[in-house]
Design a protein around this motif. Structure first.
Motif, PDB file in Angstrom:
ATOM      1  N   LEU A 802       1.155  -1.423   0.030  1.00  0.00           N
ATOM      2  CA  LEU A 802       0.028  -0.010   0.251  1.00  0.00           C
ATOM      3  C   LEU A 802       1.110   1.130   0.295  1.00  0.00           C
ATOM      4  O   LEU A 802       1.914   1.482   0.716  1.00  0.00           O
ATOM      5  CB  LEU A 802      -0.756   0.416   1.327  1.00  0.00           C
ATOM      6  N   SER A 825      -3.260   0.730  -4.029  1.00  0.00           N
ATOM      7  CA  SER A 825      -2.419  -0.803  -3.833  1.00  0.00           C
ATOM      8  C   SER A 825      -1.522  -1.119  -5.014  1.00  0.00           C
ATOM      9  O   SER A 825      -2.461  -0.901  -5.951  1.00  0.00           O
ATOM     10  CB  SER A 825      -3.511  -1.943  -3.668  1.00  0.00           C
ATOM     11  N   THR A 846      -8.118   1.454  -4.810  1.00  0.00           N
ATOM     12  CA  THR A 846      -8.236   0.728  -2.600  1.00  0.00           C
ATOM     13  C   THR A 846      -8.882   1.660  -1.858  1.00  0.00           C
ATOM     14  O   THR A 846      -9.393   3.171  -1.933  1.00  0.00           O
ATOM     15  CB  THR A 846      -7.488   1.705  -2.108  1.00  0.00           C
TER      16      THR A 846
END
Length: 850
Positions: A802, A825, A846
């Motif tokens: 991330l 991500s 994300t």
């Protein structure tokens, strides 16, 4: 006509059975208990219409809308019925009984299935004008803005028990009528009446009331009627639309009085813009007819409200409409709220219950989500080797992913293949590309269909840790280019700073009070549900924010029914946050003096540079376009050159130092001198690389304690600097257990993963470490979490990290830190743990849950 133009509204409602939540053809029972002209039947007997009195203010309109809705519920509930304000209801039977009357019976005979399927409800707004000639002119001038109002109203995603893929499927049903759509190209009332007469003579319609244009002049009164909108569950959305529409009418009249020509928008483009609004609602891009181009709803609606400010202020509606528009954007369209309600348990009854509550201004009762069994079609062979973020060890889908897997199950592999094809087509159309390296061709940014979810609780913990980390790193960069206290006190060895690949004399140029790290990109991984660790800090020119914003738009575009029950934190404010950080670097802030500096189309992230510049409303410039003098940095133009006081730097220092300006001279040192004199600010500051190499990384936890006096909130991966003799000996003894990284490596280059390496590769890295210990660090191997990723015929677990972004700006002289929800991500290829795009990795949207 004195005072503000009067306005009124008609609302259509679905009548539903409170036991089954299905549409119920029982309007006659309701109307028998209602009196006056405020209530009327509609084409089908499961629909009822209300008509407000004429109103002078939006507050009056809101009062009457609520009063009439409450009266309907009061009469309906004892009969076991409810009323729903929405474009469609999900549980409706084809061919509900048609209301009595010769006109409706004639329509049934003439239009056949169109009438049987007319199970839709709209909201109409009427505004006074002086006469019908003015009304026709107003209709033409307001028409280009109607798709935006449709998007605000979108409330009909479901049709006959399935998701239509549209935010306003009512619009699609309505558009089948022969006179539906943008208004005709007429300019006077006589022209309009002649057109209607021709339509009647053609046998297409039987009376003027069947002219179903999106906006039309009244057949009998000096008013214009807005007809494009879905019925709205929230009263405030109707009030917002009415306020905007009345202001649009006022603006159109002002333009008419000023002798301005009619807008030249093509009829076909107006239809296309309405289709896009029906498809997207407030969750996808809309068409800006100036261009034309696709823009985000917050930008388009914000521009519309600003455009209408003079009229809104004259009407006394400015503050209310501004507040209502911001509230509507924050909660999203009614279509998205319905999808969230459905996502909790996959039950249409939950959608109807939510609509019943919203229609009366109540908060719906929320049922807890249900567990979801693993789908044999999608997850039959799903075998994660590490901690998986969506599927438990026992093979069940985790609760907060339940809605997502219900939606994927409905799509099935074939539906996902189709969605992936649509995704790639959207990417090509929008030019969403990146480049692996010099001389390489642009390629589509590799985006996976299945979004990653970060819960609100997880995000709160991450945000606190990220903010703490950036505060410590900011203090470190200022210190090492100044007093070097952390070195003098023995917390960080002098050799670590002096030999850092990112240290440069340019870092000494920034003013003492400047924010050095305006945008940080922090890479994180997790190895279990409750444990995130920082993998790397990126403090120079971190990329990914623009791709995160685009990923959200693309995924919503091709799979609109993926709507989480809790809602997702929106990304719309992110460009404005970046703009604020950019402007705050100048004292005083200079809105006309900001720009984004790029090396140009050859840069691998040029797509992102272009997108962010557009979204921030600043020019995108290359060094070749700049004129640099002793007085400042200037952007030559047709008139006087614009002085640039702040530059969002998206090129590295080496490129800047070798860049030539508009006059063909090297400009890097001249820009550095201007930075030192406070004549221009660079975001991020030059020299930030001293704090983000892999050796300095090992000391960040010590920085937190030294500068902040706080306990570390986000762990590092255990790291062993090979420059330390004791650590080097341990590393050489454990090569087959550790991850070996060159200190100056980037993009995953040079990394050796010990457990996955052969004897020859380990021997080579051993020799490299012995030859240059300061050039290497080692880390314990962290098993990256995995996430379901679509591979063409099913879902497979792929390792993910991330990249989270943190923005800093000056507020009252002090840095203000904000963790942006635009996280990206990144996804590793099959069998790999390296997520970088340059090594074959991809990305995911994300979703940070509210």
């Amino acid at each position: 006509m004195t005072g503000p133009p009067l306005l009124g509204a008609e609302e259509e409602f679905h009548v539903v059975d409170l036991t089954t939540r299905r549409s119920a053809p029982e309007v006659d029972a309701l109307l028998a208990r209602l009196d006056g002209a405020e209530f009327a039947p509609e084409l089908q007997r499961s629909l009822v219409e209300t008509n407000t009195p004429v109103c002078a203010t939006l507050d009056d309109l809101r009062h009457h809308l609520r009063r009439l809705r409450a009266r309907l519920e009061e009469v309906a509930e004892p009969l076991g019925l409810g009323v729903v304000a929405a474009g469609t209801v999900p549980l409706a039977d084809e061919g509900d009984a048609i209301s009595a009357g010769a006109r409706y019976e004639r329509m049934q005979h003439e239009y056949q299935l169109l009438v049987s399927e007319q199970h839709i409800c709209g909201a109409q707004v009427h505004v006074d004008v002086p006469d019908r000639d003015v009304a026709v002119q107003v209709v033409r001038r307001v028409a280009p803005y109607l798709p935006t109002l449709l998007a605000i109203s979108a409330s009909s995603p479901y049709w006959r028990g399935r998701d239509s893929g549209y935010a306003s499927f009512r619009s699609m049903v309505w558009s089948r009528w022969p006179t539906a759509g943008p208004p005709g190209h007429v300019e006077t009332a006589a022209d309009y009446d002649a057109m209607v007469a021709e339509l009647i003579a053609s046998g297409t319609i039987s009376d003027p009331g069947m002219v179903y244009f999106d906006i039309r002049p009244s057949a009998h009164l000096p008013t214009v009627e807005l007809r494009v909108c879905d019925a709205c569950p929230q009263v405030d959305d109707v009030v917002l639309i009415a306020g905007l529409f009345r202001a649009l009418v006022g603006r159109a009249r002002a333009d008419l009085d000023a002798g301005l020509p009619l807008p030249a928008s093509r009829h076909e483009l107006l239809r296309a813009a309405s289709w896009r609004a029906a498809r997207s609602g407030l969750e996808g891009d809309l068409v800006d007819l100036v261009g034309p181009s696709l823009v985000s709803p917050p930008l388009l609606i914000g521009q519309l409200v600003d455009h209408l400010r003079p009229q809104l202020e004259e009407l006394g509606d400015w503050e209310q409409v501004l507040e209502l528009s911001q509230a509507t954007l924050a909660r999203g369209s009614a279509a998205a709220r319905q999808r969230r309600a459905f996502g909790r348990r996959g039950e249409f009854t939950d959608v109807v219950d939510a609509l019943l509550a919203h229609t009366q201004g109540r908060t719906p009762v929320v049922e807890p989500p249900t567990t979801v069994p693993v789908s044999p079609a999608l997850l039959g062979a799903y075998r994660p080797a590490a901690f998986d973020e969506a599927v438990s060890e026992g093979g069940t889908v985790l609760p907060h992913y339940g809605f997502l897997f219900r939606a994927l199950e409905r799509m099935g592999p074939r539906g996902m293949v189709a969605a992936e094809g649509a995704l790639r087509a959207e990417q090509r159309a929008r030019g969403v590309t990146f480049r692996l390296g010099d001389g390489e061709q642009d390629r589509l940014f590799p985006l996976d269909l299945v979004p990653r979810i970060v819960t609100a609780e997880d995000w709160a913990g991450l945000a606190a840790g990220l903010e703490q980390r950036v505060r410590a790193l900011e203090a470190f960069v200022r210190d090492v280019y100044g007093e070097r206290r952390i070195v003098a006190d023995g917390v960080v060895p002098a050799s670590v700073v002096d030999h850092a690949p990112g240290w440069t004399w340019l870092g000494t140029l920034a003013p003492a009070d400047a924010v050095r790290i305006a945008v940080a990109g922090i890479d994180l991984v997790r190895d279990r549900a409750d444990h995130w660790v920082v993998l790397e800090d990126n403090l120079r020119v971190p990329s990914g924010i623009g791709y995160a914003i685009t990923s959200r738009r693309l995924i919503r575009s091709v799979m609109p029914d993926l709507e989480p029950p809790a809602g997702v934190v929106g990304l719309e404010p992110v460009p404005q946050t970046l703009r604020s950080a950019l402007l705050s670097a100048a004292d005083p802030p200079d809105p006309d003096g900001a720009a984004l500096l790029t090396s140009g189309p050859a840069d691998s992230a040029y797509y992102e540079h272009r997108l962010l510049a557009e979204q921030m409303g600043v020019p995108l410039v290359t060094p070749r376009e700049l004129s640099v003098t002793d007085d400042g940095v200037f952007l030559p133009g047709a008139g006087a050159a614009r002085r640039l006081s702040t530059l969002y730097r998206r090129l590295d220092e080496r490129t800047l130092m070798t860049a030539r300006g508009a006059e063909g001279r090297l400009i890097g040192r001249a820009v550095g001198a201007l930075v030192a004199r406070g004549r221009v600010a660079l975001l991020n500051a030059l020299g930030n690389g001293v704090a983000d190499d892999k050796l300095v990384y090992a000391y960040v936890p010590d920085m937190v304690g030294y500068y902040l006096g706080e306990k570390v909130l986000l762990d590092n991966v255990p790291t062993y600097p090979c420059v330390d003799p004791d650590r080097r000996a341990e590393v050489l003894d454990r090569l087959d257990e550790l991850v070996l990284k060159p200190v100056d490596g980037y993009g995953g280059q040079g990394i050796v993963i010990g457990p996955h390496a052969g004897a020859g590769e380990l021997a080579e890295v051993s020799a490299a470490i012995r030859a240059n210990p300061a050039g290497w660090v080692a880390q314990d191997l962290v098993e990256l979490s995995t996430h379901p990723t679509f591979t063409g015929d099913g879902l497979e677990p792929r390792a993910v990290d991330l990249r989270a972004f943190v923005a800093q700006s000056h507020t009252g002289g002090e840095p203000r830190i904000e963790v942006l929800p635009a996280a990206l991500s990144r996804v590793a290829p099959a069998g790999s743990m390296i997520v970088n795009s340059s090594r074959g990795g991809g990305a995911k949207d994300t979703w940070v849950l509210r």
